[in-house]
Design a protein around this motif. Structure first.
Motif, PDB file in Angstrom:
ATOM      1  N   GLY A  53      24.060   9.958   7.970  1.00  0.00           N
ATOM      2  CA  GLY A  53      24.443  11.277   7.465  1.00  0.00           C
ATOM      3  C   GLY A  53      24.571  11.344   5.963  1.00  0.00           C
ATOM      4  O   GLY A  53      24.680  12.442   5.397  1.00  0.00           O
ATOM      5  N   ALA A  54      24.553  10.193   5.294  1.00  0.00           N
ATOM      6  CA  ALA A  54      24.762  10.186   3.843  1.00  0.00           C
ATOM      7  C   ALA A  54      23.625  10.818   3.036  1.00  0.00           C
ATOM      8  O   ALA A  54      23.893  11.538   2.064  1.00  0.00           O
ATOM      9  CB  ALA A  54      25.014   8.749   3.365  1.00  0.00           C
ATOM     10  N   PRO A  55      22.321  10.573   3.372  1.00  0.00           N
ATOM     11  CA  PRO A  55      21.256  11.123   2.520  1.00  0.00           C
ATOM     12  C   PRO A  55      21.314  12.631   2.353  1.00  0.00           C
ATOM     13  O   PRO A  55      21.117  13.143   1.239  1.00  0.00           O
ATOM     14  CB  PRO A  55      19.973  10.703   3.265  1.00  0.00           C
ATOM     15  CG  PRO A  55      20.357   9.481   4.017  1.00  0.00           C
ATOM     16  CD  PRO A  55      21.775   9.697   4.427  1.00  0.00           C
ATOM     17  N   TYR A  56      21.593  13.346   3.422  1.00  0.00           N
ATOM     18  CA  TYR A  56      21.644  14.811   3.334  1.00  0.00           C
ATOM     19  C   TYR A  56      22.753  15.256   2.380  1.00  0.00           C
ATOM     20  O   TYR A  56      22.568  16.196   1.590  1.00  0.00           O
ATOM     21  CB  TYR A  56      21.872  15.383   4.726  1.00  0.00           C
ATOM     22  CG  TYR A  56      21.891  16.894   4.788  1.00  0.00           C
ATOM     23  CD1 TYR A  56      20.709  17.625   4.750  1.00  0.00           C
ATOM     24  CD2 TYR A  56      23.094  17.598   4.895  1.00  0.00           C
ATOM     25  CE1 TYR A  56      20.722  19.008   4.805  1.00  0.00           C
ATOM     26  CE2 TYR A  56      23.122  18.971   4.953  1.00  0.00           C
ATOM     27  CZ  TYR A  56      21.937  19.680   4.911  1.00  0.00           C
ATOM     28  OH  TYR A  56      21.956  21.038   4.966  1.00  0.00           O
ATOM     29  N   GLN A  57      23.910  14.587   2.441  1.00  0.00           N
ATOM     30  CA  GLN A  57      25.032  14.977   1.596  1.00  0.00           C
ATOM     31  C   GLN A  57      24.828  14.554   0.143  1.00  0.00           C
ATOM     32  O   GLN A  57      25.173  15.297  -0.781  1.00  0.00           O
ATOM     33  CB  GLN A  57      26.325  14.368   2.145  1.00  0.00           C
ATOM     34  CG  GLN A  57      26.654  14.792   3.561  1.00  0.00           C
ATOM     35  CD  GLN A  57      26.732  16.292   3.719  1.00  0.00           C
ATOM     36  OE1 GLN A  57      27.140  17.000   2.785  1.00  0.00           O
ATOM     37  NE2 GLN A  57      26.340  16.795   4.873  1.00  0.00           N
ATOM     38  N   ARG A  96      30.896   9.290  11.184  1.00  0.00           N
ATOM     39  CA  ARG A  96      29.868  10.023  10.449  1.00  0.00           C
ATOM     40  C   ARG A  96      30.483  10.894   9.362  1.00  0.00           C
ATOM     41  O   ARG A  96      29.997  10.918   8.225  1.00  0.00           O
ATOM     42  CB  ARG A  96      29.067  10.887  11.427  1.00  0.00           C
ATOM     43  CG  ARG A  96      28.132  11.872  10.750  1.00  0.00           C
ATOM     44  CD  ARG A  96      27.617  12.906  11.724  1.00  0.00           C
ATOM     45  NE  ARG A  96      27.005  14.037  11.033  1.00  0.00           N
ATOM     46  CZ  ARG A  96      26.604  15.145  11.634  1.00  0.00           C
ATOM     47  NH1 ARG A  96      26.749  15.275  12.928  1.00  0.00           N
ATOM     48  NH2 ARG A  96      26.065  16.117  10.933  1.00  0.00           N
ATOM     49  N   MET A  97      31.549  11.625   9.710  1.00  0.00           N
ATOM     50  CA  MET A  97      32.173  12.504   8.733  1.00  0.00           C
ATOM     51  C   MET A  97      32.743  11.720   7.557  1.00  0.00           C
ATOM     52  O   MET A  97      32.675  12.151   6.413  1.00  0.00           O
ATOM     53  CB  MET A  97      33.285  13.320   9.401  1.00  0.00           C
ATOM     54  CG  MET A  97      32.777  14.318  10.422  1.00  0.00           C
ATOM     55  SD  MET A  97      31.625  15.491   9.685  1.00  0.00           S
ATOM     56  CE  MET A  97      30.988  16.285  11.149  1.00  0.00           C
ATOM     57  N   THR A  98      33.298  10.558   7.855  1.00  0.00           N
ATOM     58  CA  THR A  98      33.849   9.729   6.785  1.00  0.00           C
ATOM     59  C   THR A  98      32.752   9.281   5.825  1.00  0.00           C
ATOM     60  O   THR A  98      32.904   9.358   4.599  1.00  0.00           O
ATOM     61  CB  THR A  98      34.557   8.501   7.380  1.00  0.00           C
ATOM     62  OG1 THR A  98      35.570   8.943   8.283  1.00  0.00           O
ATOM     63  CG2 THR A  98      35.194   7.662   6.286  1.00  0.00           C
ATOM     64  N   VAL A  99      31.632   8.817   6.389  1.00  0.00           N
ATOM     65  CA  VAL A  99      30.528   8.365   5.545  1.00  0.00           C
ATOM     66  C   VAL A  99      29.908   9.543   4.795  1.00  0.00           C
ATOM     67  O   VAL A  99      29.504   9.408   3.631  1.00  0.00           O
ATOM     68  CB  VAL A  99      29.469   7.635   6.393  1.00  0.00           C
ATOM     69  CG1 VAL A  99      28.241   7.302   5.559  1.00  0.00           C
ATOM     70  CG2 VAL A  99      30.057   6.356   6.980  1.00  0.00           C
ATOM     71  N   GLU A 100      29.840  10.711   5.422  1.00  0.00           N
ATOM     72  CA  GLU A 100      29.267  11.875   4.745  1.00  0.00           C
ATOM     73  C   GLU A 100      30.151  12.330   3.592  1.00  0.00           C
ATOM     74  O   GLU A 100      29.649  12.779   2.560  1.00  0.00           O
ATOM     75  CB  GLU A 100      29.027  12.999   5.748  1.00  0.00           C
ATOM     76  CG  GLU A 100      27.856  12.714   6.684  1.00  0.00           C
ATOM     77  CD  GLU A 100      27.456  13.917   7.505  1.00  0.00           C
ATOM     78  OE1 GLU A 100      28.199  14.921   7.490  1.00  0.00           O
ATOM     79  OE2 GLU A 100      26.412  13.854   8.165  1.00  0.00           O
ATOM     80  N   VAL A 101      31.461  12.238   3.770  1.00  0.00           N
ATOM     81  CA  VAL A 101      32.356  12.538   2.644  1.00  0.00           C
ATOM     82  C   VAL A 101      32.104  11.560   1.507  1.00  0.00           C
ATOM     83  O   VAL A 101      32.047  11.937   0.335  1.00  0.00           O
ATOM     84  CB  VAL A 101      33.825  12.496   3.104  1.00  0.00           C
ATOM     85  CG1 VAL A 101      34.768  12.546   1.906  1.00  0.00           C
ATOM     86  CG2 VAL A 101      34.118  13.660   4.035  1.00  0.00           C
ATOM     87  N   LEU A 102      31.945  10.275   1.858  1.00  0.00           N
ATOM     88  CA  LEU A 102      31.603   9.280   0.845  1.00  0.00           C
ATOM     89  C   LEU A 102      30.266   9.619   0.188  1.00  0.00           C
ATOM     90  O   LEU A 102      30.080   9.415  -1.020  1.00  0.00           O
ATOM     91  CB  LEU A 102      31.544   7.889   1.476  1.00  0.00           C
ATOM     92  CG  LEU A 102      31.159   6.733   0.547  1.00  0.00           C
ATOM     93  CD1 LEU A 102      32.156   6.600  -0.591  1.00  0.00           C
ATOM     94  CD2 LEU A 102      31.061   5.432   1.331  1.00  0.00           C
ATOM     95  N   GLY A 103      29.326  10.159   0.993  1.00  0.00           N
ATOM     96  CA  GLY A 103      28.036  10.569   0.444  1.00  0.00           C
ATOM     97  C   GLY A 103      28.166  11.669  -0.589  1.00  0.00           C
ATOM     98  O   GLY A 103      27.468  11.661  -1.614  1.00  0.00           O
TER      99      GLY A 103
END
Length: 504
Positions: A18-22, A151-158
């Protein structure tokens, strides 16, 4: 039961996807407008066209990709993974070319329009199947919730990484501005731009342009790394989202069923206005900090303060938020949750008081908390809506991509219209490209776009959330009913197999 449980490694690999999109979304959202205006020196009207068309095209591609995914056959890699694998390299190329200033004058607008739309299409081919993958990693709702929390945690990191990488690399270079107050008296903006370009060499922008390309290269490398971890570390399970009695339904028939599902429409309506509020804030924040507040050299640090606000998800209980369904870690319906409301007084404060760096940092942290809540809630609530839909339509399957893609479609389409208008507004107010200062009308317009309009949209979305029907009690009932339906379906299948074996 042990086969249904996901390992921590699988959840982490899934979350990294999920990180690339964010990362790319934050870089484009915060920096593309000011990059087009002050670095690429695209006319404000054409910059608004690029942003508007790009956003609208991005919205259109979501249901298109959702349709093609629903028609995709299963392969040995799955049905969703091939989309992720084949879109990644082309997305990286198009993303890099967005931040490249071509040595052409006539076709510059078309260059950015083509590659911006191309990237939006390719990142959609990555993100829509990735979002739908939530329903294909396990049958157990608790495992899906846990994976979504990762996923949400990693996306916030993203979002933090995207903002930090782009902001810190670009912020190290001073973009030259032009102090020319006499331009503000000119009625013909094209004459002003021509005079500006005659008296100031654009070669002073070389370092800034190089910094943008370096940032694009770093972000592109992270995009590839995250995609590889996702593809190699996650197994797509066909049986995870299917009941034994399921029968396929056509895309348009499924679309009609989805759009008639009340909880889905109410969820879209609420988050539509929330997303609009924060997209307006995101798209105009760079200009607001640079010109209205006068913090040209502090912008990248203020963005980091916003990202610090989003990190409240990492506090104890934050990871368990998704597992709380629509009520979440605060134990309340979204309309009553403080994080969605925390930005309102601060957004008002930042435009009422005189320019103050401390107040600006305070507003940035408060806005980050609200952005995180608005970012987390819809993705944690969509699985609840899908489960509710399955109970009402137990014979239908394969609609997960429709739910995810059309949620994103409505949000992005309205955001495209809104951002197009908001980008045109400074143009009509007399925005001067590369100016060290701006006319009073521009300052007033930017205050409206980052304060009054977002506050009104947040209040409207909070009112709409009162209509959302899936509370914690209904969510628990749906979960139990769906589990009973799966057990009944599996028992029926086992009985059929036993009967067939006795006949043989």
């Amino acid at each position: 039961e042990s086969r249904e449980r996901l390992s921590v490694c699988s959840k982490l690999c899934y979350a990294v996807g999920g990180a690339p999109y964010q990362i790319t979304g934050c870089a484009l959202g915060f920096f593309l407008q000011i990059y087009l205006l002050d670095v690429a020196q695209v006319d404000a009207f054409y910059a608004s066209i690029i942003l508007f068309v790009g956003r609208v095209w991005d919205a259109i591609t979501d249901p298109m990709v959702g349709f093609f995914i629903s028609k995709t056959s299963w392969t040995r890699f799955g049905r969703l993974m091939p989309w992720i694998m084949f879109s990644t390299p082309f997305a990286i190329i198009s993303y890099f070319l967005i931040w490249f200033v071509p040595d052409i004058s006539a076709g510059q607008v078309m260059w950015y329009l083509v590659f911006y739309c191309a990237f939006q299409t390719l990142v959609t081919c990555f993100h829509v199947p990735y979002s739908a993958l939530t329903m294909f990693i396990s049958r157990e709702q608790s495992e899906r919730d846990s994976a979504t929390a990762y996923r949400m945690t990693v996306e916030v990191l993203g979002t933090v990484l995207g903002t930090a990488i782009q902001g810190q690399i670009v912020g190290k270079v001073d973009t030259p501005c032009v102090g020319s107050p006499f331009f503000f008296g000119l009625t013909n903006s094209s004459v002003a731009m021509e005079e500006l370009n005659m008296t100031h060499d654009t070669g002073g922008l070389t370092d800034t342009r190089n910094a943008y390309m370096i940032a694009a290269g770093v972000i592109g490398g992270l995009y590839i790394l995250c995609a590889l971890i996702l593809v190699l570390g996650v197994k797509e399970r066909r049986e995870s989202c299917e009941l034994q009695s399921d029968e396929p339904v056509s895309f348009f028939q499924g679309l009609k069923l989805v759009m008639n599902h009340g909880p889905y429409i109410k969820l879209i309506a609420g988050f539509l206005f929330t997303s609009l509020a924060f997209m307006l804030l995101e798209g105009n924040f760079a200009l607001f900090c640079t010109y209205t507040l006068g913090f040209r050299n502090e912008f990248q640090n203020i963005l980091l303060a916003i990202m610090v606000g989003t990190l409240h998800l990492w506090l104890p209980g934050g990871l368990g938020y998704v597992g709380g369904g629509s009520q979440g870690v605060w134990g309340c319906q979204p309309v009553l949750c403080p994080p969605l409301q925390s930005a309102i007084p601060f957004l008002i404060l930042v435009v009422v008081l005189d320019s103050n760096l401390f107040v600006t940092y305070l507003v940035a942290v408060a806005a980050g908390i609200s952005v995180a809540a608005a970012f987390l809630l819809p993705w944690s609530m969509l699985p609840d809506v899908i489960d509710d839909f399955k109970l009402q339509h137990p014979s239908s399957r394969g609609h997960e991509a429709i739910f995810f893609s059309f949620y994103v479609f409505f949000t992005k389409f309205t955001a495209g219209v809104s951002l197009g208008i908001s980008t045109l507004s400074p143009c009509f107010a007399g925005y001067q490209t590369r100016g060290c200062s701006q006319p009073g009308q521009v300052h007033f317009t930017l205050k409206m776009l980052v304060s009054a309009v977002p506050v009104g949209l947040i209040l409207l979305s909070l009112l709409l959330f009162k209509l959302y029907p899936i509370d914690e009690e209904k969510r628990s009932k749906n979960k139990k009913a769906l589990q009973d339906l799966r057990e009944e379906s599996n028992s029926s299948s086992e009985s059929d197999n036993t009967e067939l074996a006795s006949i043989v």
